[in-house]
Design an enzyme around this catalytic site. Structure first.
Site, PDB file in Angstrom:
ATOM      1  N   THR A 146     -10.026  -4.898   1.533  1.00 18.23           N
ATOM      2  CA  THR A 146     -10.835  -5.322   2.686  1.00 18.23           C
ATOM      3  C   THR A 146     -11.484  -4.154   3.417  1.00 18.23           C
ATOM      4  OG1 THR A 146      -8.880  -5.188   4.087  1.00 18.23           O
ATOM      5  CG2 THR A 146      -9.348  -7.329   3.104  1.00 18.23           C
TER       6      THR A 146
ATOM      7  N   ASP B 155       0.820  -1.224   0.000  1.00 23.22           N
ATOM      8  CA  ASP B 155       0.000   0.000   0.000  1.00 23.22           C
ATOM      9  C   ASP B 155       0.850   1.269   0.000  1.00 23.22           C
ATOM     10  OD1 ASP B 155      -2.243  -1.680   0.308  1.00 23.22           O
ATOM     11  OD2 ASP B 155      -1.913  -1.711   2.471  1.00 23.22           O
TER      12      ASP B 155
ATOM     13  N   SER C  52       5.484  12.054  -4.975  1.00 24.50           N
ATOM     14  CA  SER C  52       4.052  12.242  -5.196  1.00 24.50           C
ATOM     15  C   SER C  52       3.482  13.122  -4.082  1.00 24.50           C
ATOM     16  CB  SER C  52       3.371  10.869  -5.214  1.00 24.50           C
ATOM     17  OG  SER C  52       1.983  11.044  -5.202  1.00 24.50           O
TER      18      SER C  52
ATOM     19  N   LYS D  69       1.728   2.454  -4.845  1.00 26.12           N
ATOM     20  CA  LYS D  69       2.323   1.933  -6.084  1.00 26.12           C
ATOM     21  C   LYS D  69       1.455   2.239  -7.289  1.00 26.12           C
ATOM     22  CE  LYS D  69       2.826  -2.374  -4.910  1.00 26.12           C
ATOM     23  NZ  LYS D  69       2.716  -2.357  -3.449  1.00 26.12           N
TER      24      LYS D  69
ATOM     25  N   GLY E 261      -4.860  -4.554  -4.695  1.00 26.48           N
ATOM     26  CA  GLY E 261      -6.017  -3.840  -5.237  1.00 26.48           C
ATOM     27  C   GLY E 261      -5.629  -2.421  -5.564  1.00 26.48           C
ATOM     28  N   HIS E 262      -6.053  -1.953  -6.724  1.00 28.19           N
ATOM     29  CA  HIS E 262      -5.878  -0.535  -6.977  1.00 28.19           C
ATOM     30  C   HIS E 262      -7.090   0.025  -7.701  1.00 28.19           C
ATOM     31  CE1 HIS E 262      -3.518  -2.704 -10.058  1.00 28.19           C
ATOM     32  NE2 HIS E 262      -4.246  -1.973 -10.860  1.00 28.19           N
TER      33      HIS E 262
ATOM     34  N   GLN F   7       1.890  -6.106  -3.044  1.00 27.24           N
ATOM     35  CA  GLN F   7       2.301  -6.126  -1.627  1.00 27.24           C
ATOM     36  C   GLN F   7       3.622  -5.357  -1.473  1.00 27.24           C
ATOM     37  OE1 GLN F   7       1.232  -9.447  -3.002  1.00 27.24           O
ATOM     38  NE2 GLN F   7      -0.728  -8.515  -2.565  1.00 27.24           N
TER      39      GLN F   7
HETATM   40  P1  IMP Z   1      -2.610 -12.693   2.301  1.00 29.57           P
HETATM   41  O1  IMP Z   1      -1.709 -12.167   1.240  1.00 29.57           O
HETATM   42  O2  IMP Z   1      -4.069 -12.468   2.012  1.00 29.57           O
HETATM   43  O3  IMP Z   1      -2.290 -14.122   2.640  1.00 29.57           O
HETATM   44  O4  IMP Z   1      -2.321 -11.856   3.652  1.00 29.57           O
HETATM   45  C1  IMP Z   1      -1.068 -11.942   4.339  1.00 29.57           C
HETATM   46  C2  IMP Z   1      -0.664 -10.583   4.896  1.00 29.57           C
HETATM   47  O5  IMP Z   1      -0.346  -9.714   3.820  1.00 29.57           O
HETATM   48  C3  IMP Z   1      -1.750  -9.864   5.702  1.00 29.57           C
HETATM   49  O6  IMP Z   1      -1.116  -9.113   6.721  1.00 29.57           O
HETATM   50  C4  IMP Z   1      -2.368  -8.917   4.690  1.00 29.57           C
HETATM   51  O7  IMP Z   1      -2.971  -7.804   5.310  1.00 29.57           O
HETATM   52  C5  IMP Z   1      -1.129  -8.526   3.899  1.00 29.57           C
HETATM   53  N1  IMP Z   1      -1.440  -8.111   2.527  1.00 29.57           N
HETATM   54  C6  IMP Z   1      -1.748  -8.888   1.478  1.00 29.57           C
HETATM   55  N2  IMP Z   1      -1.948  -8.149   0.366  1.00 29.57           N
HETATM   56  C7  IMP Z   1      -1.720  -6.873   0.715  1.00 29.57           C
HETATM   57  C8  IMP Z   1      -1.736  -5.645  -0.013  1.00 29.57           C
HETATM   58  O8  IMP Z   1      -1.971  -5.579  -1.224  1.00 29.57           O
HETATM   59  N3  IMP Z   1      -1.450  -4.528   0.723  1.00 29.57           N
HETATM   60  C9  IMP Z   1      -1.151  -4.585   2.045  1.00 29.57           C
HETATM   61  N4  IMP Z   1      -1.119  -5.705   2.757  1.00 29.57           N
HETATM   62  C10 IMP Z   1      -1.413  -6.847   2.099  1.00 29.57           C
END
Ligand code: IMP
Length: 431
Positions: free
Chosen positions: A301, A13, A414, A16, A40-41, A224
């Protein structure tokens, strides 16, 4: 022509999406190399906004090809919905979208198990996943019982692969008092999705080799962030993929020497969503102010993000494990209005003071304490800033401090969500 990797240098987050959008204008091909619908974007199409989780934002540009690489885990239903959402808005994404036949599929039992585990664990030990089935899908890949996207072209072989995977998961499902699914039902649900996706399956490693051979520019987009990487992150509070720059090589199917530049994205402060250590977290009014000013709520989420000051040892660590050439600093505008700004410059550990990120100590109470320097803040809004010289002196000093301490040059800055609210110091595609 250039091949550039963009990677989150913190816990995801980092903003990006905006930097990728800027870089996409210079790229002929944009590749996602790891992760799945946990990212997600937000895309803006006319007056309309939609959130995409799998398709790179490059899809909005008429001539850019978008690749979902073999390091990804793909939920076919989510992908087809995204394609249809884009079509509904008058775009024709399908011809420019290529899905690696070696990417793994997320199937309904992956999502069910991810959710069951998260909801049945005491909060203190849950990872706080996005519940999109990411972990179980990568578990199947490592256990060599995963279902690869290429099998969508042969549903009877796919059914056999699903049967094997279900056999592997049956004890877990029974332990959770769940019905064990039947492979044929899963295949039936996949049939209409396969009709849409099979024409887009490709050997995307070959596609990229051809693109690079013919002088096209390639953008490899990480999802991520480094500290969520399965190897380099704050294990076990990580995602299950190779989110850092190393993952771009295996996840896209290219050689390491193909990469010209690695750009790391960092917010001007830090956020984290989900559980796990976060040494510079501010669980006070300052943290709340950052969350509100930065609209820090998860795009997948909706969860409020945890917020804190910038962590320079963590950024130095990200610079090292990714081999960062440059930094893009996002959301500098969010720091406006803080009289003083904290900057973690080192850690105090039982062995003394260290400038390294003591990643194995930070989740053990009292073993690694952040040491801060306090810099002056500024009051001026930054939305109109278009060059470094437009910045208030304190903001310039803040950036110079970060650059000097991390030892990596800032390429992009930015100062707002809009495309125009960007300062280009060095264009990573024109080095
Ligand atoms: P998972 O990728 O759903 O298995 O989640 C594992 C960890 O990565 C959790 O702490 C999520 O909140 C974090 N996470 C997964 N995808 C993202 C993202 O796109 N941004 C921020 N945190 C993420």
């Amino acid at each position: 022509m250039s091949t550039v990797v963009i990677v989150g240098a913190q816990w995801g987050d980092e903003g990006k999406g905006k930097i990728v959008d800027f870089c996409t204008q210079h790229a002929d091909v944009v590749v996602r190399y790891a992760g799945g619908p946990n990212a997600g974007h937000t895309l803006v199409v006319g007056d309309d906004k939609l959130i995409v989780r799998l398709i790179p934002s490059g899809i909005l540009r008429p001539n850019t090809r978008c690749v979902l690489g073999q390091g990804m885990v793909i939920d076919a239903e989510v992908l087809v919905k995204e394609i249809e959402e884009l079509e509904r808005r008058g775009l024709d994404p399908i011809k420019r979208l290529f899905v690696s036949d070696r990417a793994h599929l997320i199937l309904p039992y992956h999502v069910a198990i991810d959710t069951l585990r998260e909801t049945s664990q005491p909060a203190a030990v849950a990872i706080g996943t996005t519940k999109k089935g990411i972990g179980p899908a990568y578990e199947d890949k490592a256990a060599r019982r995963g279902v690869r996207a290429g099998l969508l072209a042969d549903l009877s072989r796919l059914e056999k692969a699903v049967e094997q995977a279900i056999f592997g998961w049956a004890p877990t499902l029974r332990a959770f008092d769940q019905r064990v699914p039947i492979a044929a039902e899963i295949v039936d649900a996949l049939r209409p999705l396969a009709d849409r996706l099979v024409p887009r399956l490709a050997d995307t490693s070959l596609l990229l080799a051809d693109a690079m051979r013919t002088g096209q520019s390639v953008l490899l987009e990480g999802a991520q962030g480094t500290l969520l990487d399965i190897d380099h992150g704050t294990y076990p509070y990580v995602t299950s993929s190779s989110a850092a720059a190393g993952g771009a090589v295996s996840g896209a199917g290219i050689g390491p020497r193909c990469i010209d530049t690695v750009l790391g994205i960092t917010k001007a402060y830090t956020t984290r969503v989900g559980a796990g250590p976060f040494p510079t977290e501010l669980a006070d009014d300052t943290g709340k102010k950052l969350r509100e000013a930065g609209a820090e709520f998860g795009s997948v989420t909706g969860r409020p993000r945890r917020t804190g000051w910038i962590d320079l040892p963590a950024l130095r660590y990200a610079a090292r494990v990714n081999g960062l050439d440059g930094l893009a600093v996002t959301k500098l505008d969010v720091l406006t209005g803080h009289e003083k700004i904290g900057v973690c410059v080192a850690y105090e550990t039982k062995d003394g003071r260290t400038r390294d990120f003591p990643i194995d100590l930070i989740d053990r109470p009292g073993l690694a304490t952040p040491i801060y320097e306090t810099l002056d803040g500024w009051r001026e809004p930054l939305g109109a800033v278009r060059s470094l010289s437009d910045l208030p002196a304190a903001a310039r000093a803040y950036l110079a401090f970060v650059e000097r301490e991390v030892g990596v040059q800032i390429y992009l800055l930015s100062v707002g969500a809009r495309r125009s609210e960007t300062v280009v110091i060095r264009n990573p595609f024109e080095l």
